[in-house]
Design a protein around this motif. Structure first.
Motif, PDB file in Angstrom:
ATOM      1  N   ILE A 110       0.840  -1.196   0.000  1.00  0.00           N
ATOM      2  CA  ILE A 110       0.000   0.000   0.000  1.00  0.00           C
ATOM      3  C   ILE A 110       0.873   1.243   0.000  1.00  0.00           C
ATOM      4  O   ILE A 110       1.769   1.385   0.834  1.00  0.00           O
ATOM      5  N   CYS A 111       0.593   2.138  -0.933  1.00  0.00           N
ATOM      6  CA  CYS A 111       1.213   3.461  -0.970  1.00  0.00           C
ATOM      7  C   CYS A 111       0.186   4.455  -0.458  1.00  0.00           C
ATOM      8  O   CYS A 111      -0.912   4.560  -1.011  1.00  0.00           O
ATOM      9  N   LEU A 112       0.529   5.193   0.575  1.00  0.00           N
ATOM     10  CA  LEU A 112      -0.391   6.154   1.183  1.00  0.00           C
ATOM     11  C   LEU A 112       0.156   7.566   1.047  1.00  0.00           C
ATOM     12  O   LEU A 112       1.350   7.793   1.197  1.00  0.00           O
ATOM     13  N   SER A 113      -0.740   8.489   0.749  1.00  0.00           N
ATOM     14  CA  SER A 113      -0.371   9.898   0.712  1.00  0.00           C
ATOM     15  C   SER A 113      -1.566  10.738   1.134  1.00  0.00           C
ATOM     16  O   SER A 113      -2.715  10.321   0.965  1.00  0.00           O
ATOM     17  N   VAL A 114      -1.271  11.906   1.677  1.00  0.00           N
ATOM     18  CA  VAL A 114      -2.329  12.858   2.007  1.00  0.00           C
ATOM     19  C   VAL A 114      -2.671  13.584   0.707  1.00  0.00           C
ATOM     20  O   VAL A 114      -2.188  14.672   0.422  1.00  0.00           O
ATOM     21  N   ASN A 115      -3.446  12.902  -0.084  1.00  0.00           N
ATOM     22  CA  ASN A 115      -3.982  13.387  -1.358  1.00  0.00           C
ATOM     23  C   ASN A 115      -5.382  12.807  -1.476  1.00  0.00           C
ATOM     24  O   ASN A 115      -5.747  11.903  -0.725  1.00  0.00           O
ATOM     25  N   ASP A 116      -6.143  13.261  -2.454  1.00  0.00           N
ATOM     26  CA  ASP A 116      -7.460  12.670  -2.650  1.00  0.00           C
ATOM     27  C   ASP A 116      -7.356  11.403  -3.497  1.00  0.00           C
ATOM     28  O   ASP A 116      -6.327  11.134  -4.125  1.00  0.00           O
ATOM     29  N   ALA A 117      -8.403  10.606  -3.491  1.00  0.00           N
ATOM     30  CA  ALA A 117      -8.408   9.308  -4.167  1.00  0.00           C
ATOM     31  C   ALA A 117      -8.238   9.455  -5.681  1.00  0.00           C
ATOM     32  O   ALA A 117      -7.646   8.575  -6.319  1.00  0.00           O
ATOM     33  N   PHE A 118      -8.715  10.538  -6.257  1.00  0.00           N
ATOM     34  CA  PHE A 118      -8.587  10.744  -7.701  1.00  0.00           C
ATOM     35  C   PHE A 118      -7.121  10.974  -8.078  1.00  0.00           C
ATOM     36  O   PHE A 118      -6.636  10.444  -9.074  1.00  0.00           O
ATOM     37  N   VAL A 119      -6.424  11.756  -7.277  1.00  0.00           N
ATOM     38  CA  VAL A 119      -4.994  11.996  -7.506  1.00  0.00           C
ATOM     39  C   VAL A 119      -4.215  10.702  -7.337  1.00  0.00           C
ATOM     40  O   VAL A 119      -3.344  10.373  -8.153  1.00  0.00           O
ATOM     41  N   MET A 120      -4.515   9.943  -6.292  1.00  0.00           N
ATOM     42  CA  MET A 120      -3.786   8.694  -6.057  1.00  0.00           C
ATOM     43  C   MET A 120      -3.998   7.697  -7.199  1.00  0.00           C
ATOM     44  O   MET A 120      -3.056   7.037  -7.638  1.00  0.00           O
ATOM     45  N   LYS A 121      -5.208   7.608  -7.692  1.00  0.00           N
ATOM     46  CA  LYS A 121      -5.484   6.699  -8.817  1.00  0.00           C
ATOM     47  C   LYS A 121      -4.723   7.155 -10.062  1.00  0.00           C
ATOM     48  O   LYS A 121      -4.076   6.350 -10.744  1.00  0.00           O
ATOM     49  N   ALA A 122      -4.776   8.438 -10.365  1.00  0.00           N
ATOM     50  CA  ALA A 122      -4.087   8.969 -11.549  1.00  0.00           C
ATOM     51  C   ALA A 122      -2.579   8.766 -11.431  1.00  0.00           C
ATOM     52  O   ALA A 122      -1.917   8.374 -12.406  1.00  0.00           O
ATOM     53  N   TRP A 123      -2.026   8.989 -10.247  1.00  0.00           N
ATOM     54  CA  TRP A 123      -0.594   8.800 -10.048  1.00  0.00           C
ATOM     55  C   TRP A 123      -0.211   7.332 -10.251  1.00  0.00           C
ATOM     56  O   TRP A 123       0.761   7.014 -10.927  1.00  0.00           O
ATOM     57  N   GLY A 124      -1.004   6.439  -9.684  1.00  0.00           N
ATOM     58  CA  GLY A 124      -0.750   5.012  -9.860  1.00  0.00           C
ATOM     59  C   GLY A 124      -0.791   4.598 -11.316  1.00  0.00           C
ATOM     60  O   GLY A 124       0.038   3.804 -11.780  1.00  0.00           O
ATOM     61  N   GLU A 125      -1.729   5.149 -12.063  1.00  0.00           N
ATOM     62  CA  GLU A 125      -1.840   4.829 -13.489  1.00  0.00           C
ATOM     63  C   GLU A 125      -0.626   5.326 -14.268  1.00  0.00           C
ATOM     64  O   GLU A 125      -0.102   4.626 -15.118  1.00  0.00           O
ATOM     65  N   THR A 126      -0.170   6.535 -13.968  1.00  0.00           N
ATOM     66  CA  THR A 126       0.990   7.074 -14.695  1.00  0.00           C
ATOM     67  C   THR A 126       2.275   6.317 -14.355  1.00  0.00           C
ATOM     68  O   THR A 126       3.208   6.310 -15.155  1.00  0.00           O
ATOM     69  N   GLN A 127       2.298   5.665 -13.202  1.00  0.00           N
ATOM     70  CA  GLN A 127       3.481   4.930 -12.762  1.00  0.00           C
ATOM     71  C   GLN A 127       3.370   3.419 -13.047  1.00  0.00           C
ATOM     72  O   GLN A 127       4.280   2.668 -12.688  1.00  0.00           O
ATOM     73  N   ASN A 128       2.257   2.992 -13.651  1.00  0.00           N
ATOM     74  CA  ASN A 128       2.023   1.554 -13.893  1.00  0.00           C
ATOM     75  C   ASN A 128       2.104   0.755 -12.595  1.00  0.00           C
ATOM     76  O   ASN A 128       2.745  -0.296 -12.541  1.00  0.00           O
ATOM     77  N   ALA A 129       1.433   1.238 -11.581  1.00  0.00           N
ATOM     78  CA  ALA A 129       1.466   0.636 -10.245  1.00  0.00           C
ATOM     79  C   ALA A 129       0.301  -0.318 -10.027  1.00  0.00           C
ATOM     80  O   ALA A 129      -0.350  -0.290  -8.990  1.00  0.00           O
ATOM     81  N   GLU A 130       0.061  -1.202 -10.994  1.00  0.00           N
ATOM     82  CA  GLU A 130      -1.120  -2.069 -10.913  1.00  0.00           C
ATOM     83  C   GLU A 130      -1.081  -3.053  -9.745  1.00  0.00           C
ATOM     84  O   GLU A 130      -2.120  -3.553  -9.331  1.00  0.00           O
ATOM     85  N   HIS A 131       0.090  -3.320  -9.169  1.00  0.00           N
ATOM     86  CA  HIS A 131       0.180  -4.256  -8.039  1.00  0.00           C
ATOM     87  C   HIS A 131       0.280  -3.540  -6.693  1.00  0.00           C
ATOM     88  O   HIS A 131       0.488  -4.179  -5.665  1.00  0.00           O
TER      89      HIS A 131
END
Length: 157
Positions: free
Chosen positions: A72-93
């Motif tokens: 789990i990667c956690l940040s004080v950001n909103d869920a939309f930002v976290m999803k977009a960041w994960g997608e740009t980083q190919n963090a599917e796992h």
């Protein structure tokens, strides 16, 4: 401040996946599981995007081979930002978990005030959580990135 041997605080989070928004609790994410949790000061920021998250993406299979159930990667950001960041980083796992109001980060005692950077943010850290209890905790000193690296945590699990 949380320490090794402490149970995680019981809160809910925002998690946006391909299936939509959900609000998993601490128990949903950590009960009866062995979980790597790492936190970053902000999504899309230089060290977080160039080194911290990519390290866990690259070594995910090695963590899973050591019996880790989830990362789990956690940040004080909103869920939309976290999803977009994960997608740009190919963090599917990797579970990209939002702590939008910093409630979890504050409950851990790992919050810091960053002023114009974004107000309350998380300190950089990595931990191993076994059945909701912290068994390894590596907290970075300010402006450091050594102890919370995936390569370091992998040697400890």
């Amino acid at each position: 401040m949380i320490k090794v041997g402490d149970a995680l605080p019981h809160l809910t989070f925002n998690l946006l996946t391909q299936e939509g928004m959900s609000n998993p609790s601490t128990s949903d994410l950590f009960a009866n599981k062995k979980v790597v949790l790492f936190a970053v000061p902000g999504a899309f920021t230089p060290t977080c995007s160039a080194s911290h998250l990519p390290g866990y993406i690259t070594l995910a299979d090695q963590f899973f081979n050591k019996g880790i159930d989830s990362i789990i990667c956690l940040s004080v950001n909103d869920a939309f930002v976290m999803k977009a960041w994960g997608e740009t980083q190919n963090a599917e796992h990797i579970t990209m978990l939002a702590d939008g109001d910093a409630a979890f980060t504050k409950a851990l005692g790992l919050d810091k005030e960053t002023g114009v950077f974004g107000g309350i943010r998380s300190k950089r850290y990595a931990m191993l959580v076994e059945n909701e209890v912290v068994s390894i905790l590596n907290i970075e000193e300010e402006k450091q990135f050594e102890q919370s690296k995936a390569e370091v945590l992998l040697t400890l699990v």
